[in-house]
Design a protein around this motif. Sequence first.
Motif, PDB file in Angstrom:
ATOM      1  N   GLY A  42      37.427  28.251  46.986  1.00 38.93           N
ATOM      2  CA  GLY A  42      37.008  27.329  48.032  1.00 38.93           C
ATOM      3  C   GLY A  42      38.105  26.549  48.719  1.00 38.93           C
ATOM      4  O   GLY A  42      37.845  25.901  49.722  1.00 38.93           O
ATOM      5  N   SER A  43      39.322  26.612  48.219  1.00 40.36           N
ATOM      6  CA  SER A  43      40.378  25.829  48.875  1.00 40.36           C
ATOM      7  C   SER A  43      40.831  26.510  50.158  1.00 40.36           C
ATOM      8  O   SER A  43      40.846  27.737  50.258  1.00 40.36           O
ATOM      9  N   THR A  44      41.231  25.694  51.120  1.00 42.34           N
ATOM     10  CA  THR A  44      41.726  26.231  52.386  1.00 42.34           C
ATOM     11  C   THR A  44      42.980  27.075  52.148  1.00 42.34           C
ATOM     12  O   THR A  44      43.150  28.137  52.751  1.00 42.34           O
ATOM     13  N   GLY A  45      43.848  26.630  51.245  1.00 40.07           N
ATOM     14  CA  GLY A  45      45.048  27.398  50.921  1.00 40.07           C
ATOM     15  C   GLY A  45      44.719  28.771  50.367  1.00 40.07           C
ATOM     16  O   GLY A  45      45.361  29.766  50.722  1.00 40.07           O
ATOM     17  N   ALA A  46      43.719  28.838  49.499  1.00 40.99           N
ATOM     18  CA  ALA A  46      43.311  30.127  48.932  1.00 40.99           C
ATOM     19  C   ALA A  46      42.751  31.043  50.020  1.00 40.99           C
ATOM     20  O   ALA A  46      43.002  32.256  50.009  1.00 40.99           O
ATOM     21  N   CYS A  47      42.016  30.479  50.966  1.00 36.77           N
ATOM     22  CA  CYS A  47      41.482  31.293  52.067  1.00 36.77           C
ATOM     23  C   CYS A  47      42.611  31.814  52.945  1.00 36.77           C
ATOM     24  O   CYS A  47      42.591  32.971  53.374  1.00 36.77           O
ATOM     25  N   ARG A  48      43.601  30.959  53.194  1.00 41.82           N
ATOM     26  CA  ARG A  48      44.775  31.415  53.964  1.00 41.82           C
ATOM     27  C   ARG A  48      45.495  32.538  53.229  1.00 41.82           C
ATOM     28  O   ARG A  48      45.850  33.559  53.815  1.00 41.82           O
TER      29      ARG A  48
END
Length: 176
Positions: free
Chosen positions: A136-142
Motif C-alpha cells: 500500500g505504500s506509494t514508494g512500493a507502487c512506484r
Amino acid sequence: MSDSSLIPLSIAVLTISDTRDDASDRSGQTLVDRLEAAGHRLAEKRIVPDDVYRIRAVVAGWIADDDVQVVLTTGGTGFTGRDSTPEAVAPLLDKHIEGFGELFRQLSFEEIGSSTVQSRCLGGLSNATVIFCLPGSTGACRTGWDRILQEQLDSRHRPCNFANLVIPGRGTQDHG
C-alpha cells in the motif's frame, strides 16, 4: 499494429484500505498516473475496505469482465491485523507468478532493507487477465510499476512480457 507501437491495455486499479478515500489515495493515484503516462487505459478505479470477501468480489468481477485485461491492487499485503489481499486474491488465480513477488522483494530490499520480507505481494493469471497485488505504500507502487510492471505490461518488451498473454489474438490460448 507493428511491434514498434504500444498496444494499450485496459487496466483496473483497486486500493485496499480501511482509511483511504479518493482524496487521500496517493498509492492508487500513483498507479493510475503511471499507467496512463505509459499509454494504457484506466478501466476502473475503486477503493474497498480490507475485507477478504469485498476484495475478492471486486477482483473476481474484473477477472470475469472481458474489457479488463490487467488488475492492479495496492494495500493489504502485510502482516497486520486486517491485511488480507493475498488470502482474497490467491484462490482466484489459475496460475501464480512466483517471480513477481520474488523480484519485487529483491528490488524493494535496495530501498527498505530487510523489512521487505513483510511484503506478501503476488501476481497471477486468471481468465486471460493478469493480476498484480502491490503493497500500500506509494514508494512500493512506484517500485512495482517503474521497475517491473511498466516493462511487463508493454507488448514491445523482449524477450517476453505479460501484455502478450492478455491481448486478444496473442493471449493465453496461444500459449497452451
